[in-house]
Enzyme design. Structure first.
Site, PDB file in Angstrom:
ATOM      1  N   SER A 137      39.986 -54.810  88.123  1.00 38.65           N
ATOM      2  CA  SER A 137      39.090 -55.365  89.373  1.00 38.65           C
ATOM      3  C   SER A 137      38.533 -54.381  90.090  1.00 38.65           C
ATOM      4  CB  SER A 137      40.094 -56.190  90.062  1.00 38.65           C
ATOM      5  OG  SER A 137      39.654 -56.680  91.413  1.00 38.65           O
ATOM      6  N   TYR A 160      47.966 -56.778  95.064  1.00 38.63           N
ATOM      7  CA  TYR A 160      46.795 -56.835  93.967  1.00 38.63           C
ATOM      8  C   TYR A 160      46.025 -55.615  93.664  1.00 38.63           C
ATOM      9  CZ  TYR A 160      43.529 -59.057  90.866  1.00 38.63           C
ATOM     10  OH  TYR A 160      42.711 -59.485  89.997  1.00 38.63           O
TER      11      TYR A 160
END
Length: 235
Positions: A137, A160
């Site tokens: 990501s 995350y």
């Protein structure tokens, strides 16, 4: 014939990646911890189903044995991941972060990726053109998340982004130490999936494009890279 395993592939980016790779001629295994959903997805796509919970050693080892018995593996797409939103769709920030909540995310996003990769390395090493794609990501980019000019700067979560930063490091180290395997990290973009509470701005077709591209690299193709469909992403 290229045989590909995609973890967490019963929906979202994994499902769409499977669809596109099957269209490109791959034999695809849908890895899913939910047997009913996984089999349904495989039936819909014309794929093969393998029961696979990336957080469970026995499940991963059983999946590796099944795919080995079926003939082996050429491409591994480490797609399974969780973001860790709370019930009201909020993102857990630093003030509410606990070791337990961070461990849960790392167990899937980091330890799960390593667990699966380790189990399937013997099969990949037997392939003539082995490939590993790690779905990362832009939130894992230290450069972007520390830059006030980047949209990622304003993301309040900790676990995350940290997990994806680790995925990037694992990608670099694996690429250096397994020169015969093309190992790359990809940034799909802010895609509308269940992972982010369907708040993304891209379609799954758009998000899967870079995963599909990297899953099809040739033995002389790039390795140790971190990229989106638009080009390199800064580490």
């Amino acid at each position: 014939m290229t045989t590909t395993l995609i973890t967490g592939a019963n929906k979202g980016l994994g499902f769409e990646t499977a669809r596109q790779l099957i269209a490109a001629g791959h034999t695809v295994y849908i890895g899913s911890r939910d047997a009913e959903r996984g089999q349904r997805a495989a039936d819909e796509l014309g794929a093969r189903f393998v029961s696979l919970d990336v957080t469970d050693d026995a499940s991963v080892q059983a999946a590796a044995r099944q795919i080995e018995a079926d003939g082996g593996l050429d491409v591994l797409v480490n797609n399974a991941g969780i973001e860790g939103r709370i019930a009201d769709n909020g993102i857990v920030g630093a003030a509410d972060l606990t070791a337990d909540s961070m461990r849960e995310i790392f167990d899937t996003n980091v330890f799960g990726l390593v667990r699966v990769t380790h189990a399937f390395l013997p099969l990949l090493n037997r392939s003539a053109a082995p490939v590993i794609v790690n779905v990362s990501s832009a939130l894992g980019s230290l450069s972007l998340i520390s830059s006030p000019e980047a949209p990622t700067y304003f993301y309040p979560g900790v676990a995350y982004p940290a997990s994806k930063a680790v995925v990037n490091m694992v990608t670099i180290q694996f690429a250096k130490q397994f020169p015969g395997i093309r190992v790359n990290a990809v940034e799909p973009g802010y895609t509308k999936t269940d992972l982010n509470g369907r708040t993304g701005t891209q379609t799954v077709e758009e998000g899967a494009a870079i995963i599909v591209q990297r899953a099809q690299v040739t033995p002389d193709g790039p390795t140790g890279t971190y990229s989106s469909l638009h080009g390199p992403v800064p580490w």
